[in-house]
Motif scaffolding. Structure first.
Motif, PDB file in Angstrom:
ATOM      1  N   VAL A   1       3.621   2.446 -15.431  1.00  0.00           N
ATOM      2  CA  VAL A   1       2.959   2.023 -14.210  1.00  0.00           C
ATOM      3  C   VAL A   1       3.662   2.764 -13.018  1.00  0.00           C
ATOM      4  CG1 VAL A   1       3.147  -0.018 -12.588  1.00  0.00           C
ATOM      5  CG2 VAL A   1       3.218  -0.605 -15.219  1.00  0.00           C
ATOM      6  N   ASP A   2       2.703   3.053 -11.939  1.00  0.00           N
ATOM      7  CA  ASP A   2       2.975   3.910 -10.907  1.00  0.00           C
ATOM      8  C   ASP A   2       3.880   2.950  -9.834  1.00  0.00           C
ATOM      9  OD1 ASP A   2       3.497   5.504  -8.767  1.00  0.00           O
ATOM     10  OD2 ASP A   2       1.258   6.049  -8.531  1.00  0.00           O
ATOM     11  N   GLY A   3       5.269   3.211  -9.856  1.00  0.00           N
ATOM     12  CA  GLY A   3       6.125   2.267  -9.092  1.00  0.00           C
ATOM     13  C   GLY A   3       5.992   2.778  -7.806  1.00  0.00           C
ATOM     14  N   TRP A   4       5.943   3.830  -7.506  1.00  0.00           N
ATOM     15  CA  TRP A   4       5.733   4.365  -6.289  1.00  0.00           C
ATOM     16  C   TRP A   4       4.399   3.745  -5.447  1.00  0.00           C
ATOM     17  CZ3 TRP A   4       8.047   5.096  -1.975  1.00  0.00           C
ATOM     18  CH2 TRP A   4       7.418   5.941  -0.979  1.00  0.00           C
ATOM     19  N   ALA A   5       3.531   3.654  -5.968  1.00  0.00           N
ATOM     20  CA  ALA A   5       2.340   3.074  -5.437  1.00  0.00           C
ATOM     21  C   ALA A   5       2.316   1.596  -5.378  1.00  0.00           C
ATOM     22  CB  ALA A   5       1.068   3.214  -6.434  1.00  0.00           C
ATOM     23  N   ILE A   6       2.989   0.877  -6.132  1.00  0.00           N
ATOM     24  CA  ILE A   6       3.210  -0.370  -5.846  1.00  0.00           C
ATOM     25  C   ILE A   6       4.161  -0.581  -4.583  1.00  0.00           C
ATOM     26  CG2 ILE A   6       4.108  -2.732  -6.610  1.00  0.00           C
ATOM     27  CD1 ILE A   6       3.399  -1.724  -9.482  1.00  0.00           C
ATOM     28  N   SER A   7       5.445  -0.104  -4.632  1.00  0.00           N
ATOM     29  CA  SER A   7       6.272   0.068  -3.642  1.00  0.00           C
ATOM     30  C   SER A   7       5.607   0.285  -2.182  1.00  0.00           C
ATOM     31  CB  SER A   7       7.335   1.023  -3.687  1.00  0.00           C
ATOM     32  OG  SER A   7       8.160   0.752  -4.891  1.00  0.00           O
ATOM     33  N   LEU A   8       4.570   1.357  -2.319  1.00  0.00           N
ATOM     34  CA  LEU A   8       3.912   1.817  -1.164  1.00  0.00           C
ATOM     35  C   LEU A   8       3.080   0.655  -0.438  1.00  0.00           C
ATOM     36  CD1 LEU A   8       3.525   4.273   0.812  1.00  0.00           C
ATOM     37  CD2 LEU A   8       1.596   4.805  -0.601  1.00  0.00           C
ATOM     38  N   LYS A   9       2.488  -0.086  -1.173  1.00  0.00           N
ATOM     39  CA  LYS A   9       1.582  -1.266  -1.191  1.00  0.00           C
ATOM     40  C   LYS A   9       2.420  -2.311  -0.454  1.00  0.00           C
ATOM     41  CE  LYS A   9      -2.203  -0.667  -4.586  1.00  0.00           C
ATOM     42  NZ  LYS A   9      -2.862  -1.167  -5.691  1.00  0.00           N
ATOM     43  N   ALA A  10       3.489  -2.748  -0.860  1.00  0.00           N
ATOM     44  CA  ALA A  10       4.289  -3.676  -0.313  1.00  0.00           C
ATOM     45  C   ALA A  10       4.933  -3.243   1.086  1.00  0.00           C
ATOM     46  CB  ALA A  10       5.434  -3.785  -1.186  1.00  0.00           C
ATOM     47  N   MET A  11       5.358  -1.885   1.253  1.00  0.00           N
ATOM     48  CA  MET A  11       5.599  -1.529   2.554  1.00  0.00           C
ATOM     49  C   MET A  11       4.649  -1.487   3.641  1.00  0.00           C
ATOM     50  SD  MET A  11       8.764   1.088   1.752  1.00  0.00           S
ATOM     51  CE  MET A  11       7.961   2.262   0.576  1.00  0.00           C
ATOM     52  N   MET A  12       3.569  -1.169   3.298  1.00  0.00           N
ATOM     53  CA  MET A  12       2.378  -0.943   4.106  1.00  0.00           C
ATOM     54  C   MET A  12       1.882  -2.408   4.346  1.00  0.00           C
ATOM     55  SD  MET A  12       2.122   2.045   4.831  1.00  0.00           S
ATOM     56  CE  MET A  12       3.804   2.330   4.657  1.00  0.00           C
ATOM     57  N   SER A  13       1.926  -3.563   3.515  1.00  0.00           N
ATOM     58  CA  SER A  13       1.735  -4.637   3.769  1.00  0.00           C
ATOM     59  C   SER A  13       2.687  -5.396   5.015  1.00  0.00           C
ATOM     60  CB  SER A  13       1.506  -5.601   2.634  1.00  0.00           C
ATOM     61  OG  SER A  13       0.868  -5.114   1.802  1.00  0.00           O
ATOM     62  N   ILE A  14       3.704  -4.959   5.092  1.00  0.00           N
ATOM     63  CA  ILE A  14       4.699  -5.348   5.956  1.00  0.00           C
ATOM     64  C   ILE A  14       4.293  -4.771   7.389  1.00  0.00           C
ATOM     65  CG2 ILE A  14       7.232  -4.995   6.597  1.00  0.00           C
ATOM     66  CD1 ILE A  14       8.269  -5.423   3.546  1.00  0.00           C
ATOM     67  N   VAL A  15       3.987  -3.431   7.257  1.00  0.00           N
ATOM     68  CA  VAL A  15       3.506  -2.670   8.438  1.00  0.00           C
ATOM     69  C   VAL A  15       2.517  -3.214   9.174  1.00  0.00           C
ATOM     70  CG1 VAL A  15       2.839  -0.554   9.341  1.00  0.00           C
ATOM     71  CG2 VAL A  15       4.542  -0.642   7.879  1.00  0.00           C
ATOM     72  N   VAL A  16       1.562  -3.778   8.403  1.00  0.00           N
ATOM     73  CA  VAL A  16       0.342  -4.416   8.744  1.00  0.00           C
ATOM     74  C   VAL A  16       0.616  -5.678   9.713  1.00  0.00           C
ATOM     75  CG1 VAL A  16      -1.801  -5.287   8.260  1.00  0.00           C
ATOM     76  CG2 VAL A  16      -1.209  -3.181   7.506  1.00  0.00           C
ATOM     77  N   LEU A  17       1.630  -6.506   8.912  1.00  0.00           N
ATOM     78  CA  LEU A  17       2.019  -7.854   9.284  1.00  0.00           C
ATOM     79  C   LEU A  17       2.841  -7.740  10.522  1.00  0.00           C
ATOM     80  CD1 LEU A  17       2.177 -10.923   8.809  1.00  0.00           C
ATOM     81  CD2 LEU A  17       4.205 -10.488   7.365  1.00  0.00           C
ATOM     82  N   MET A  18       3.605  -6.584  10.551  1.00  0.00           N
ATOM     83  CA  MET A  18       4.259  -6.574  11.720  1.00  0.00           C
ATOM     84  C   MET A  18       3.538  -6.054  13.176  1.00  0.00           C
ATOM     85  SD  MET A  18       7.617  -7.110  11.748  1.00  0.00           S
ATOM     86  CE  MET A  18       9.088  -7.307  10.577  1.00  0.00           C
TER      87      MET A  18
END
Length: 627
Positions: free
Chosen positions: A300-317
C-alpha cells in the motif's frame, strides 16, 4: 525651562490663553473648588499635568486671574482627545460595550482575523513541509532541483501572478477578488491529493528525462528534474505562492483595511505569537499522518494516503478561511479613515541601486537583508540533500519535517518572549548580531561534519550517531535557531533601524531595499548554488566552496551590523539631544496653591506680556529657576 513647584495641586495652563464670553465671579481657586460652588467638578481624581499646556481632567474649571489683567477670567476647556486618551467617556458620548476590557466592535474584527491567520499559517506549514518532500524524494530528483526551481519556475510564476492580480483588482470588488484568488488554491491542493498525485506516473515524461540526462550528464540533474516531475514542481510553486499571496496580500490586506492603528499596535504582535502556535500544531499534524503507513498492509502506498489526508485538512481549513472572511465582511465595522493618501516614491531598479550606494547607513542595512537571504539559502539546500540521504522514504522525510516545524514554532515562540528582554538589557547592536552569530557557529559545525565526518565517526558512534545523522541534526538546529532569531530579533532590528532616519531617507531607503535587496537575497543563494553545481558537477562536490562562501558572507554581515550599530547609536543620541533641547526651550507655567488656599501663577511674567503688578506675585510665588 521654569521649575515646577511641588504644591498640593498642579494645573497646567495654555501658553496662549484666549478670552471667552463666559465670565464667572472673580473669586480665587478656593471659592471655585468649595462645596458651595455649583461649578465645582465632582471628581478631582482626573488631574494630570501635561507638557503641551492643556490639562487632562474631567470637569469645569475657570482660569485664575492673570497679573495685570484684573477682573478678567479665562475659561479652560477640557479637550475631548485628552479625555478619550485617558479611556474616560466624554460628555454626550455613549461608551461602547466591552468584554474583558476590549470593545465588542474590536472583538468582532480581531477574533475572526486571529482564526483566519491560524488557519492560513496551519495550511502553510503543511504545504511547506509537503512540497519539499515531493520534489526532494521523488525518483530521479534530489535537493539540487531547489535552486533551479526557485529561479526559473517560482520567480516567473510569482511575477505573472502579481500582474494578473493587479489586473483583477481593477475590475473586481474586494470580496470577489478575495474569493477569486483563494478558491483556485483550495481547488488545486484538493485535486493534487486525489487526482494529480495518484495519476502522476501516467503523465510525467520519465523516459524523455532519462534520455536527456544520459546525453547531458549528471550536472544537469536539477534542471531536468523540473521537467521529469512537473506536477510536483507545480505543487511546490503553489505552496510558495500560498505563503506570499494568501498571507501577505490577502490576509494583511484585509487586516489593514478593517483595523485602526491603535488596534494594530495592540493585537498584531499577538498574531505573531498565534502564528507560532499554528506552526506547532501543524507540525504535529504532519508527523501524525506521515506515520500512518506503519499501520498499513504491504504494497500500500502510505505516502499517497498521508497526502490525501493532509490535503483534505488543507481544503477544510481553506473553506473555513472563506467562511470567516464572509462573516467579517457582514459583521465587522470598517474604521473611518482620512481620504488623504501619502505618496510613496516610485523608484526603479537603477534608481534604487544608486540610492543604496550613496548612503553608508542604507548600504549597511541592505547588506544585512541580502546576507540573511543568501546565508539561509546556502545552508538549507545543502541540509535538505543530507536529509534525503538519511530519510529517503517520503513518509520518513515528512515525519522529520513535522518535528522540525514543531521545534521551529516552539523556539520562535520562546525567542519572541525573550526578545524584549534582550533589547532592554543589551541594546540594538547585540540583538542585531545574534542572528549572524547563530548562523556562523551552527554553519561551522554543519559543514565540518560534512567535510570531516569520517575522522569523527568513532567519536560519534559512541553517541549512537553516524556522521550523516549528526549533520542532519546540526543542520536542523541551525535552521531552527536561525529562523527563530530572524523572526524575533532580525526583523525587529531591521525595522527599528529606519526609525532615527529623516523622513526622505527613511521612505526612499525602504523602497530601495524592497525593490533590490529582498529579491537579491532570495535568489542570490540559488544563483550561487546553480553556478557551483554546474561547475563542480553536484551539490556534494561543491560543499567545501559553499562553506567558504557562507563564511565570507556572514563575516560581512557581522561587519555591517557593527557599523550600523555605531551609526544607529549616534543617530539615537543626536535625536535625544534634540528632544532635550526642545523641552528645555519650552516654559511650562503652573498654578500653585498658597497658604491661604488661593491660586497663584508660577513665573507669571511668561503669561504677562503687558507687565502689571509684579509685586503681588512675588510675595506668593517662588522665583523661577532655569531648568
Amino acid at each position: 525651562m521654569q521649575a515646577v513647584l511641588r504644591t498640593k495641586g498642579l494645573l497646567s495652563l495654555p501658553s496662549n490663553p484666549k478670552p471667552r464670553g463666559f465670565n464667572p465671579p472673580p473669586q480665587g481657586l478656593s471659592h471655585r473648588f468649595s462645596p458651595l460652588n455649583p461649578l465645582k467638578p465632582k471628581n478631582l481624581s482626573g488631574f494630570s499635568l501635561s507638557l503641551d499646556g492643556c490639562q487632562k481632567f474631567h470637569g469645569f474649571v475657570t482660569k485664575p486671574h492673570v497679573i495685570g489683567q484684573k477682573n478678567r477670567t479665562f475659561h479652560i476647556c477640557k479637550a475631548k482627545a485628552a479625555a478619550a486618551a485617558d479611556g474616560q467617556p466624554v460628555f454626550g458620548e455613549i461608551e461602547s460595550p466591552k468584554f474583558m476590557g476590549i470593545e465588542i466592535t474590536t472583538l468582532k474584527k480581531i477574533i475572526p482575523l486571529g482564526l483566519m491567520f491560524f488557519c492560513i499559517l496551519f495550511n502553510y506549514t503543511i504545504l511547506r513541509d509537503t512540497k519539499d518532500v515531493l520534489v526532494v524524494t521523488a525518483k530521479g530528483s534530489s535537493a539540487e532541483i531547489i535552486p533551479f526551481l526557485k529561479t526559473w519556475v517560482n520567480l516567473p510564476m510569482a511575477i505573472g501572478f502579481m500582474l494578473l492580480y493587479t489586473k483583477l483588482a481593477n475590475v473586481l470588488s474586494k470580496q470577489a477578488l478575495f474569493y477569486t484568488v483563494i478558491v483556485p488554491f483550495i481547488g488545486f491542493f484538493g485535486a493534487f491529493g486525489f487526482v494529480l498525485y495518484p495519476l502522476s506516473n501516467y503523465f510525467h515524461p520519465t523516459a524523455l528525462a532519462d534520455k536527456l540526462l544520459a546525453m547531458l550528464g549528471p550536472r544537469f540533474l536539477g534542471p531536468l528534474a523540473i521537467m521529469r516531475i512537473w506536477s510536483f514542481c507545480l505543487f511546490y510553486v503553489m505552496a510558495e505562492l500560498w505563503g506570499s499571496v494568501v498571507v501577505s496580500v490577502l490576509f494583511w490586506g484585509l487586516a489593514n483595511q478593517i483595523t485602526t492603528v491603535e488596534e494594530a499596535k495592540r493585537f498584531y504582535p499577538l498574531f505573531g505569537l498565534g502564528a507560532n502556535v499554528a506552526l506547532i500544531f501543524s507540525g504535529r499534524t504532519v508527523k501524525y499522518f506521515s506515520n500512518m503507513r506503519k499501520n498499513l498492509g504491504p504494497g500500500v502506498d502510505g505516502w499517497a494516503i498521508s497526502l490525501k489526508a493532509m490535503m483534505s485538512i488543507v481544503v477544510l481549513m481553506g473553506l473555513t478561511i472563506c467562511a470567516l472572511y464572509w462573516w467579517v465582511n457582514q459583521n465587522a465595522p470598517l474604521p473611518t479613515r482620512s481620504k488623504k493618501k501619502k505618496e510613496k516614491p516610485k523608484m526603479g531598479t537603477m534608481e534604487s541601486l544608486k540610492f543604496l550606494v550613496s548612503k553608508r547607513y542604507i548600504r549597511d542595512l541592505a547588506t544585512l537583508v541580502v546576507a540573511y537571504g543568501i546565508s539561509i539559502n546556502l545552508v538549507e539546500v545543502t541540509w535538505k540533500s543530507k536529509l534525503k540521504a538519511q530519510f529517503p522514504s517520503p513518509n520518513e522525510y515528512s515525519s522529520f519535517m513535522g518535528d522540525f516545524s514543531t521545534a521551529t514554532g516552539i523556539a520562535t515562540f520562546t525567542m519572541m518572549l525573550l526578545s524584549q528582554w534582550i533589547f532592554d538589557k543589551y541594546g540594538w547592536g547585540t540583538a542585531a548580531k545574534i542572528t549572524p552569530t547563530v548562523l556562523l557557529l551552527t554553519g561551522v559545525g554543519f559543514f565540518s561534519l560534512i567535510l570531516f565526518g569520517d575522522p569523527l565517526a568513532p567519536v560519534l558512534t559512541k553517541f549512537g550517531m553516524t556522521p550523516l545523522l549528526a549533520a542532519v541534526y546540526v543542520g536542523a538546529m541551525q535552521n531552527i535557531f536561525s529562523k527563530s532569531a530572524k523572526y524575533s530579533l532580525f526583523d525587529p532590528c531591521k525595522e527599528m533601524a529606519y526609525i532615527p532616519l529623516d523622513e526622505d531617507t527613511k521612505v526612499k531607503g525602504k523602497a530601495a531595499i524592497d525593490v533590490v535587496c529582498n529579491p537579491l537575497g532570495k535568489s542570490g543563494g540559488a544563483l550561487i548554488q546553480q553556478f557551483m553545481i554546474l561547475t563542480f558537477g553536484s551539490l556534494a562536490n561543491s560543499t567545501p566552496y559553499l562553506g567558504g562562501v557562507l563564511l565570507v558572507i556572514v563575516l560581512a554581515w557581522l561587519g555591517a551590523a557593527r557599523s550600523l550599530d555605531t551609526q544607529f547609536t549616534a543617530l539615537r543620541r543626536e535625536e535625544e539631544i534634540e528632544k532635550e533641547m526642545e523641552i528645555a526651550a519650552v516654559k511650562i507655567p503652573v498654578v500653585a496653591e498658597n497658604e491661604n488656599g488661593n491660586g497663584s501663577l508660577v513665573g507669571g511674567s511668561a503669561l504677562n506680556p503687558t507687565g502689571g503688578d509684579s509685586t503681588t506675585t512675588s510675595s506668593e510665588t517662588s522665583s523661577p529657576r532655569n531648568a
